[in-house]
Scaffold this motif. Sequence first.
Motif, PDB file in Angstrom:
ATOM      1  N   LEU A  63       0.854  -1.186   0.000  1.00 13.09           N
ATOM      2  CA  LEU A  63       0.000   0.000   0.000  1.00 13.09           C
ATOM      3  C   LEU A  63       0.887   1.232   0.000  1.00 13.09           C
ATOM      4  N   VAL A  93      -3.115   4.264  -2.493  1.00 13.46           N
ATOM      5  CA  VAL A  93      -4.318   4.468  -1.679  1.00 13.46           C
ATOM      6  C   VAL A  93      -4.652   5.952  -1.596  1.00 13.46           C
ATOM      7  N   ILE A 118      -7.287  -1.402   3.117  1.00 12.73           N
ATOM      8  CA  ILE A 118      -7.480  -0.236   2.246  1.00 12.73           C
ATOM      9  C   ILE A 118      -8.743   0.509   2.650  1.00 12.73           C
TER      10      ILE A 118
END
Length: 132
Positions: A63, A93, A118
């Motif tokens: 991420l 993200v 997420i």
Amino acid sequence: MADVSIVVVSHSRQLGEGLVKLLRQLAPGVDLHQAAGLGEELGTDATAVAAALQQCPETNDILVFFDLGSAAMNAEMALELTPQSVAGRTHIVDAPLVEGAVAAAVAARSRLPVADVIQQAEAARTVPKILS
């Protein structure tokens, strides 16, 4: 459930390093990296982001959290510089940098599925900081 790595992309080296230090204290054991600043100058660099992505364990989803639009652009460019085995498991993200990364790190430490991690990061956008 997948293991998650977090990469912080910031224009400021101090901000990136400080956030990673905070995340290490809040979520020990989560794999954390940063690509922040251009030496002592402000800025981001796609090759530095690509290098950070490639440091993440091969089994982890990755991420990427960023501070400003050009940092997101460099993160996207970095995906073009990395092998598909890295790019294919990387998620940029759209969340507030600090609050989103904190939420993601805590969720990742709890070993939630990557989609839930997420979601927690993106939800940080609407969480009030002052409860009335």
